[in-house]
Design an enzyme around this catalytic site. Sequence first.
Site, PDB file in Angstrom:
ATOM      1  CG  HIS A  37      48.113  38.554  47.049  1.00 60.10           C
ATOM      2  ND1 HIS A  37      47.879  39.683  47.780  1.00 60.10           N
ATOM      3  CD2 HIS A  37      47.439  38.706  45.884  1.00 60.10           C
ATOM      4  CE1 HIS A  37      47.093  40.505  47.098  1.00 60.10           C
ATOM      5  NE2 HIS A  37      46.807  39.938  45.938  1.00 60.10           N
ATOM      6  CD  GLN A  61      42.452  44.593  36.889  1.00 62.70           C
ATOM      7  OE1 GLN A  61      43.213  43.895  36.229  1.00 62.70           O
ATOM      8  NE2 GLN A  61      41.968  44.192  38.051  1.00 62.70           N
TER       9      GLN A  61
HETATM   10  O1  PAF Z   1      42.801  39.914  41.099  1.00 66.04           O
HETATM   11  C1  PAF Z   1      43.678  40.724  40.708  1.00 66.04           C
HETATM   12  O2  PAF Z   1      44.544  41.149  41.469  1.00 66.04           O
HETATM   13  C2  PAF Z   1      43.655  41.212  39.271  1.00 66.04           C
HETATM   14  O3  PAF Z   1      42.359  41.368  38.814  1.00 66.04           O
HETATM   15  C3  PAF Z   1      44.476  40.307  38.318  1.00 66.04           C
HETATM   16  C4  PAF Z   1      43.882  38.924  38.219  1.00 66.04           C
HETATM   17  C5  PAF Z   1      45.909  40.240  38.809  1.00 66.04           C
HETATM   18  C6  PAF Z   1      44.476  40.925  36.913  1.00 66.04           C
HETATM   19  O4  PAF Z   1      45.049  42.185  36.905  1.00 66.04           O
END
Ligand code: PAF
Length: 282
Positions: A37, A61
């Site tokens: 990140h 998700q």
């Molecule tokens: O890759 C992630 O951390 C997640 O899938 C995202 C893109 C932040 C969406 O919640």
Amino acid sequence: MITAETVNNVREVVSGWRRDNLTVGFVPTMGALHEGHASLIRQAAEECDRVVASVFVNPTQFGKGEDLDSYPRDFGRDCKILEQEGCDLVFHPDVTEIYPDGFSTYVNPEAEMTCRLCGKSRPSHFRGVCTVVLKLFNIVTPDRAYFGEKDAQQLAVIRRMAADLNLPVQIVGCPTVREADGLAKSSRNAYLTEDERKDAAMIFQALEAGRKVIDEAGGEASSDKVVSAISQVISEIRDSRIDYIEAVDGTTLMPVEKTGPGTLIAVAVFIGNTRLIDNFTV
Ligand code: PAF
């Protein structure tokens, strides 16, 4: 760094930047930030005047029985990393800010791109990802949005969504960041026991074995041979289970019989209870 918890807060700050003709880069995250990140934030800060990150563990998700409740959360630590890397605004909404009562509109990517790879065992995952990412794009209105190549299927699906829905944002894919032994950095690495963590490096070694088969064939190898070379190494990992090993076109995600430029070789493996993904592109 400014912290915003509401959509209105974000809009106020970003519209001020827009009035000053500043460009905006965006890094969506679910927190539990690591060097992967950090590298996205750094790239965004190099390429854009202002950087926004979101920290939001997106419930839509996660499937039933997945790790929504246990997903690592440490907003204080995340903020330190974000600020250090040059983030200007962090959006940290409550679930009800994103999904208020009565929420009923979702983005449903076609099954073609989501029925294989991670989508096979996580059938509603990309619906949740596309829905939240589109919402976040509409809230932040970035010029550029940064995603890691480790989540190769997510990146391909989001690129498709941005093209299909004429989203005025440039999607930027950034290289996977690895530990010294090759393991791809992931928030889920935190779930591994000490022994599992050591064994997990073999996923990278397995991919390297696949890459060797491709190199020896001058770039055009039979996908079956590549998959079998990878599978052989992974099968040596203690307490492991292969979810998938696939060779697909990196843009359409359709399976390919032979590798070539742009072929994505992707794997998902359970080590103990932890599911790890990794890939490389030919
Ligand atoms: O890759 C992630 O951390 C997640 O899938 C995202 C893109 C932040 C969406 O919640």
